[in-house]
Design a protein around this motif. Structure first.
Motif, PDB file in Angstrom:
ATOM      1  N   LEU A 155       0.814  -1.215   0.000  1.00  0.00           N
ATOM      2  CA  LEU A 155       0.000   0.000   0.000  1.00  0.00           C
ATOM      3  C   LEU A 155       0.850   1.268   0.000  1.00  0.00           C
ATOM      4  CD1 LEU A 155      -2.674  -1.145   2.578  1.00  0.00           C
ATOM      5  CD2 LEU A 155      -2.844  -1.160   0.081  1.00  0.00           C
ATOM      6  N   GLU A 208      -1.138  -4.765   2.721  1.00  0.00           N
ATOM      7  CA  GLU A 208      -2.452  -5.373   2.913  1.00  0.00           C
ATOM      8  C   GLU A 208      -2.204  -6.863   3.159  1.00  0.00           C
ATOM      9  OE1 GLU A 208      -6.674  -5.322   3.102  1.00  0.00           O
ATOM     10  OE2 GLU A 208      -5.287  -3.649   2.940  1.00  0.00           O
ATOM     11  N   GLU A 251      -3.949 -10.577   4.203  1.00  0.00           N
ATOM     12  CA  GLU A 251      -5.190 -11.343   4.247  1.00  0.00           C
ATOM     13  C   GLU A 251      -4.988 -12.546   5.166  1.00  0.00           C
ATOM     14  OE1 GLU A 251      -6.836 -13.951   0.807  1.00  0.00           O
ATOM     15  OE2 GLU A 251      -7.575 -11.893   0.520  1.00  0.00           O
ATOM     16  N   SER A 292      -8.873  -8.893   6.497  1.00  0.00           N
ATOM     17  CA  SER A 292      -7.962  -8.307   5.525  1.00  0.00           C
ATOM     18  C   SER A 292      -7.743  -6.872   5.976  1.00  0.00           C
ATOM     19  CB  SER A 292      -8.577  -8.367   4.126  1.00  0.00           C
ATOM     20  OG  SER A 292      -7.667  -7.871   3.174  1.00  0.00           O
ATOM     21  N   ALA A 307      -4.626  -3.411   6.508  1.00  0.00           N
ATOM     22  CA  ALA A 307      -3.319  -2.796   6.299  1.00  0.00           C
ATOM     23  C   ALA A 307      -2.509  -2.923   7.583  1.00  0.00           C
ATOM     24  CB  ALA A 307      -3.489  -1.333   5.919  1.00  0.00           C
TER      25      ALA A 307
END
Length: 72
Positions: free
Chosen positions: A33, A39, A41, A52, A54
């Motif tokens: 990002l 990011e 998951e 999910s 940041a």
């Protein structure tokens, strides 16, 4: 500081109770990002994503599934 690549397998280094995540949970980097922000998951054993978000690189540890070098 480490730089994580796409699909790096990582572990969370701190509890994030507001997101229902605990230290040690395993996730996958799915996007960069910003410098040092990814990011990540988190999925269950069936592949269903349950979180999910940041995360900063200082919140993550890269996991290795193979030796760094070949044994003699």
């Amino acid at each position: 500081m480490p730089e994580f690549k796409m699909l790096s397998v990582v572990a969370l280094l701190e509890d994030l109770p507001e997101r229902g995540l605990l230290r040690g949970q395993v996730g996958t980097v799915v996007e960069t990002l910003a410098p040092g922000v990814y990011e990540v998951e988190f999925s269950d054993d069936s592949g269903r994503t349950y979180a999910s978000l940041a995360l900063r690189e200082d919140q993550l540890m890269r996991l290795h599934h193979e030796p760094h070098h070949q044994a003699a």
